[in-house]
Write a protein that holds these residues in place. Structure first.
Motif, short mmCIF file in Angstrom:
data_model
loop_
_atom_site.label_atom_id
_atom_site.label_comp_id
_atom_site.label_asym_id
_atom_site.label_seq_id
_atom_site.Cartn_x
_atom_site.Cartn_y
_atom_site.Cartn_z
N ASP A 259 2.77 7.08 -17.49
CA ASP A 259 3.83 7.78 -18.75
C ASP A 259 4.49 8.73 -17.66
O ASP A 259 5.66 8.89 -17.81
CB ASP A 259 2.65 8.69 -19.18
CG ASP A 259 4.03 10.11 -20.41
OD1 ASP A 259 4.53 8.89 -21.36
OD2 ASP A 259 4.03 10.74 -20.26
N SER A 260 4.21 9.06 -16.41
CA SER A 260 4.70 10.40 -15.77
C SER A 260 6.15 9.43 -15.26
O SER A 260 7.29 9.74 -14.83
CB SER A 260 4.35 10.67 -14.38
OG SER A 260 4.15 10.05 -13.40
N ILE A 261 5.71 8.13 -14.39
CA ILE A 261 7.37 7.54 -13.92
C ILE A 261 7.77 6.79 -14.83
O ILE A 261 8.75 6.08 -14.86
CB ILE A 261 6.82 6.39 -12.76
CG1 ILE A 261 6.98 5.59 -12.34
CG2 ILE A 261 5.76 5.23 -13.77
CD1 ILE A 261 6.74 4.76 -10.79
N ARG A 262 7.56 6.28 -16.31
CA ARG A 262 8.09 5.87 -17.49
C ARG A 262 9.35 6.70 -17.83
O ARG A 262 9.92 6.52 -18.22
CB ARG A 262 7.40 5.44 -18.37
CG ARG A 262 8.35 4.58 -19.96
CD ARG A 262 7.22 5.02 -21.00
NE ARG A 262 7.48 3.35 -21.73
CZ ARG A 262 8.43 4.58 -22.51
NH1 ARG A 262 8.94 5.92 -22.77
NH2 ARG A 262 9.28 4.08 -24.16
N LEU B 275 4.75 10.30 -4.51
CA LEU B 275 5.40 10.00 -3.57
C LEU B 275 7.23 9.69 -3.81
O LEU B 275 7.72 9.87 -3.46
CB LEU B 275 5.42 8.12 -3.13
CG LEU B 275 5.54 7.65 -2.11
CD1 LEU B 275 5.57 8.83 -0.82
CD2 LEU B 275 5.58 6.39 -1.77
N ILE B 276 7.26 8.97 -5.23
CA ILE B 276 8.16 9.22 -5.73
C ILE B 276 9.36 9.81 -5.83
O ILE B 276 10.24 10.44 -5.63
CB ILE B 276 8.69 7.86 -7.00
CG1 ILE B 276 8.23 6.19 -6.93
CG2 ILE B 276 9.98 8.38 -8.08
CD1 ILE B 276 7.57 5.70 -8.26
N PHE C 75 -2.55 5.99 -8.74
CA PHE C 75 -1.23 5.92 -8.80
C PHE C 75 -0.30 7.53 -9.25
O PHE C 75 0.31 7.50 -9.07
CB PHE C 75 -1.47 4.99 -10.36
CG PHE C 75 -0.23 4.50 -10.05
CD1 PHE C 75 0.71 2.96 -10.21
CD2 PHE C 75 1.45 4.99 -11.10
CE1 PHE C 75 1.82 2.90 -10.17
CE2 PHE C 75 2.61 4.52 -11.44
CZ PHE C 75 3.18 3.16 -10.24
N GLU C 76 -1.82 8.22 -9.50
CA GLU C 76 -1.22 9.76 -8.93
C GLU C 76 -0.18 9.81 -7.49
O GLU C 76 0.06 10.98 -7.16
CB GLU C 76 -2.13 10.64 -9.24
CG GLU C 76 -2.81 11.00 -10.73
CD GLU C 76 -3.74 9.79 -11.00
OE1 GLU C 76 -4.16 8.76 -10.40
OE2 GLU C 76 -4.12 9.94 -11.89
N PRO D 266 0.36 -1.41 0.14
CA PRO D 266 -0.22 0.23 -0.18
C PRO D 266 0.73 1.26 -0.19
O PRO D 266 1.63 1.40 0.74
CB PRO D 266 -0.50 -0.07 1.16
CG PRO D 266 -0.63 -1.99 1.85
CD PRO D 266 0.63 -2.47 1.10
N VAL D 267 0.27 2.32 -0.54
CA VAL D 267 1.50 3.57 -1.14
C VAL D 267 2.04 3.60 0.09
O VAL D 267 3.03 4.75 1.04
CB VAL D 267 0.61 4.33 -1.59
CG1 VAL D 267 1.44 5.34 -2.06
CG2 VAL D 267 0.43 3.88 -3.80
#
Length: 284
Positions: free
Chosen positions: A125-128, A72-73, A66-67, A33-34
């Motif tokens: 797309d953003s994490i890629r 978080l990343i 997922f946003e 979990p996030v």
């Protein structure tokens, strides 16, 4: 400590990659979990925790945003060192894999798999874009994926940012849909009309000797090799992750198989790219 976040498209090979990393000695945690991820990393950052290699699997789930993962990343990279491995595949291949396993896509609505795949690609797309490693598994066999992961996470070799896939095919069965470059070698004499070669393929020396016995075949492969060697570093510079080179003849048995093999032999061990060879329509 080496910390790897493994994510990507559902059906892209994340679960397979996690199993491979576990076999390579990584402590693996999947679908955490996030809200717990940051606490998990804090615990791992403590001295003398006894864990040297960690892989954390993250994917899109219908019950979490997922946003939140993206934010978080961004925050975690201010305080922690970690790598991101992103696995993907073409829409058609993902659709095929889902149909074969009869799984339900976490973002599909009313059973519409393709809409779920497209929605997921948008979310990821953003994490890629910030991933350290992007591996396209569209044309990769499981053992080829393992080889690439071993290069990066076991042997410590340079990451092959571009995977070059050479494919032979027969025009009578259609041009490969995922081909970036298509070359037609039907201008060469066809071994199909030679009785002793008809039932053989370009995987066999007799056919190879026949096809390469023509000066046109040598001139073609010389010029093709020069062009591909010119293109590869430019594709890498532009951020391309996969290049599919399709070489076709009438039935995909003789000429295309021979010349695809010749191109593969000329390109292997020649640069910082991955290389695979596939004969789509050969009977051999």
């Amino acid at each position: 400590m080496r910390f790897v976040i493994v994510t990507g498209m559902s059906g892209g090979g994340k679960s397979t990659a996690m199993k491979m990393l576990e076999d390579a000695g990584f402590y693996c945690a999947d679908n955490m979990p996030v809200p717990l991820i940051e606490k998990f990393m804090e615990l791992l950052a403590m001295p003398d925790n006894g864990i040297q290699k960690v892989a954390l699997g993250l994917d899109v789930r219908a019950d979490q945003s997922f946003e939140d993962v993206n934010q978080l990343i961004i925050r975690l990279r201010l305080n922690y060192a970690f790598e991101i491995l992103f696995l993907e595949a073409s829409d058609n291949v993902l659709l095929k894999r889902y149909k074969e396993t009869r799984r339900i896509h976490p973002l599909s609505t009313d059973g519409d798999l393709m809409s779920g795949i497209r929605r997921e690609r948008e979310l990821l797309d953003s994490i890629r874009k910030v991933a350290d490693y992007v591996i396209d598994t569209t044309n990769l066999l499981t053992r080829e994926l393992k080889t690439e992961l071993d290069r990066i996470f076991v042997s410590g070799q340079a990451y092959n940012s571009l995977m070059v896939n050479i494919m032979s095919f027969g025009f009578k069965y259609g041009i490969p849909q995922d081909a970036d470059l298509v070359f037609d070698v039907r201008f060469l004499p066809n071994p199909f009309y030679i009785d002793e070669l008809k039932k053989k393929t370009g995987l066999e020396k007799e056919v190879q000797d026949y096809v390469m016995g023509y000066s046109e075949a040598h001139e073609f492969i010389d010029k093709l090799t020069d062009m591909i060697r010119f293109l590869i570093p430019n594709y890498i510079k532009e951020g391309k992750y996969q290049l599919v080179i399709a070489i076709g003849c009438t039935g995909g048995q003789h000429r295309s198989v021979t010349l695809a093999g010749e191109l593969y032999n000329r390109l292997k061990d020649k640069g910082d790219y991955g290389l695979t060879l596939r004969h789509r329509d050969t009977l051999g």
